[in-house]
Write a protein that holds these residues in place. Structure first.
Motif, short mmCIF file in Angstrom:
data_model
loop_
_atom_site.label_atom_id
_atom_site.label_comp_id
_atom_site.label_asym_id
_atom_site.label_seq_id
_atom_site.Cartn_x
_atom_site.Cartn_y
_atom_site.Cartn_z
N PRO A 153 0.83 -1.21 0.00
CA PRO A 153 0.00 0.00 0.00
C PRO A 153 0.86 1.26 0.00
O PRO A 153 1.97 1.26 0.52
N ASN A 154 0.34 2.30 -0.63
CA ASN A 154 1.02 3.59 -0.60
C ASN A 154 0.03 4.65 -0.10
O ASN A 154 -1.03 4.32 0.43
N PHE A 155 0.37 5.91 -0.26
CA PHE A 155 -0.48 6.98 0.26
C PHE A 155 -1.88 6.94 -0.35
O PHE A 155 -2.87 7.20 0.34
N ALA A 156 -1.99 6.61 -1.62
CA ALA A 156 -3.31 6.53 -2.26
C ALA A 156 -4.17 5.49 -1.56
O ALA A 156 -5.36 5.73 -1.29
N ASP A 157 -3.60 4.35 -1.23
CA ASP A 157 -4.34 3.32 -0.49
C ASP A 157 -4.81 3.85 0.86
O ASP A 157 -5.97 3.66 1.24
N LEU A 158 -3.91 4.51 1.57
CA LEU A 158 -4.26 5.03 2.89
C LEU A 158 -5.34 6.10 2.82
O LEU A 158 -6.26 6.13 3.65
#
Length: 130
Positions: free
Chosen positions: A44-49
């Motif tokens: 996961p990256n920032f978009a996922d979060l």
């Protein structure tokens, strides 16, 4: 963008597929993967979060079930909630969208509240200290 990249490759004209793959992989420094568990790829990256945070908030404040279990986004959301269990787990949410461990915690809290209502057992009663 990365999560739909494989789909874009699939619908590209055959003569454009090699160019599309090479250009994408060169510009983004990553290989186009057939199946990615997260928006950010394998992790996961920032978009996922950012997106998962909206689902966590909605789960906490509304009884509306936003996703059906057959929806691929439902599976992604569950992966995110499971991955960030320590953050999501302590929050209370509506029953339909809780992880099994959260449902068990709520049941345990309910049992503890019932025991408290019954009064002290064996002469022991917990009180708040001042």
């Amino acid at each position: 963008m990365q999560i739909v990249c494989f789909d874009a490759l699939k619908v590209s004209h055959d003569k454009d597929k090699t160019f599309f793959r090479n250009k994408w992989e060169y510009l983004h420094g990553m290989v186009i993967e057939e199946e990615q568990p997260f928006l950010g790829g394998t992790e996961p990256n920032f978009a996922d979060l950012a997106v998962a945070g909206n689902f966590a908030w909605a789960r906490a404040v509304s009884p509306i079930q936003l996703l059906k279990e057959a929806d691929p986004v439902y599976a992604w959301r569950e992966r995110m909630f499971t991955r960030f269990h320590a953050v999501v787990h302590p929050t209370i949410g509506y029953q339909h969208s809780l992880l099994p461990a959260q449902q068990q915690d709520i049941a345990a809290i309910g049992e503890a509240q019932e025991q408290y209502k019954k009064g002290p057992q064996n002469g022991i009663r917990l009180t708040a200290s001042t």
